[in-house]
Design an enzyme around this catalytic site. Structure first.
Site, PDB file in Angstrom:
ATOM      1  N   THR A   1      20.402 -29.910 -27.286  1.00 15.06           N
ATOM      2  CA  THR A   1      20.454 -29.786 -28.748  1.00 15.06           C
ATOM      3  C   THR A   1      21.584 -28.866 -29.179  1.00 15.06           C
ATOM      4  O   THR A   1      22.271 -29.124 -30.164  1.00 15.06           O
ATOM      5  CB  THR A   1      19.105 -29.291 -29.305  1.00 15.06           C
ATOM      6  N   CYS A   2      21.791 -27.794 -28.426  1.00 12.60           N
ATOM      7  CA  CYS A   2      22.842 -26.830 -28.764  1.00 12.60           C
ATOM      8  C   CYS A   2      24.224 -27.500 -28.743  1.00 12.60           C
ATOM      9  O   CYS A   2      25.053 -27.254 -29.623  1.00 12.60           O
ATOM     10  CB  CYS A   2      22.807 -25.652 -27.794  1.00 12.60           C
ATOM     11  N   SER A   3      24.456 -28.334 -27.740  1.00 11.77           N
ATOM     12  CA  SER A   3      25.764 -28.982 -27.589  1.00 11.77           C
ATOM     13  C   SER A   3      25.942 -30.199 -28.480  1.00 11.77           C
ATOM     14  O   SER A   3      27.033 -30.431 -29.002  1.00 11.77           O
ATOM     15  CB  SER A   3      25.974 -29.409 -26.133  1.00 11.77           C
TER      16      SER A   3
END
Length: 159
Positions: free
Chosen positions: A48-50
């Site tokens: 999700t972060c990337s």
């Protein structure tokens, strides 16, 4: 206790990623005298972060600055070299990467989480905040497993 709107950013050591290598800075000094949009991710290179969180700030960088934000910064409980590699891979030029390698900053904010069941140890919760002259003026903390209120779009809409 979790930091709240109206409170000053606590002092903790962060490592700012620069072209010349890692540079240790005090968090209170970093946020003093300007407006900073800060977002935190549980880990660089995580799904999700990337795929969503970092890109939402890259996509809104110019719009945030047009609304008076002097700097946009990302923090994570990762080392400076991982943060630098992630920024390069994500083409996140213009986002200041702040490594919180030991989780000192996340803990000082009261926004650390236990990611041990995923093999991640202590990490930062996912959040975004607006800091004006060292004082938190907006704070958007995600519930575990969610990505709704910490995006660049959400923070931009609140300005």
């Amino acid at each position: 206790m979790t930091i709240a709107i109206g409170q000053p950013i606590p002092s903790a050591t962060l490592v700012k990623v620069t072209d010349d290598g890692p540079d240790s800075i005090d968090s209170a000094d970093f946020f003093a005298g300007r407006t900073v949009a800060l977002f935190a991710v549980p880990g660089a290179f995580t799904p999700t972060c990337s795929a969503r969180h970092l890109p939402s700030f890259v996509d809104n960088l110019d719009l945030l600055k047009a609304k008076g934000v002097d700097e946009v910064a990302c923090t994570s409980v990762n080392d400076a070299f991982v943060m630098q590699a992630w920024a390069k891979q994500a083409e996140a030029a213009g986002i200041t990467m702040l490594a919180d390698g030991n989780g000192e900053f996340a803990t000082a904010l009261g926004l650390a989480m236990d990611g041990s069941k995923f093999g991640m140890g202590t990490r930062s919760q996912r959040y975004s905040m607006l800091v004006k002259d060292g004082v938190v003026t907006q704070l958007n903390v995600e519930q575990p497993g969610e990505f709704r209120v910490s995006s660049g779009d959400y923070l931009l809409g609140a300005l």
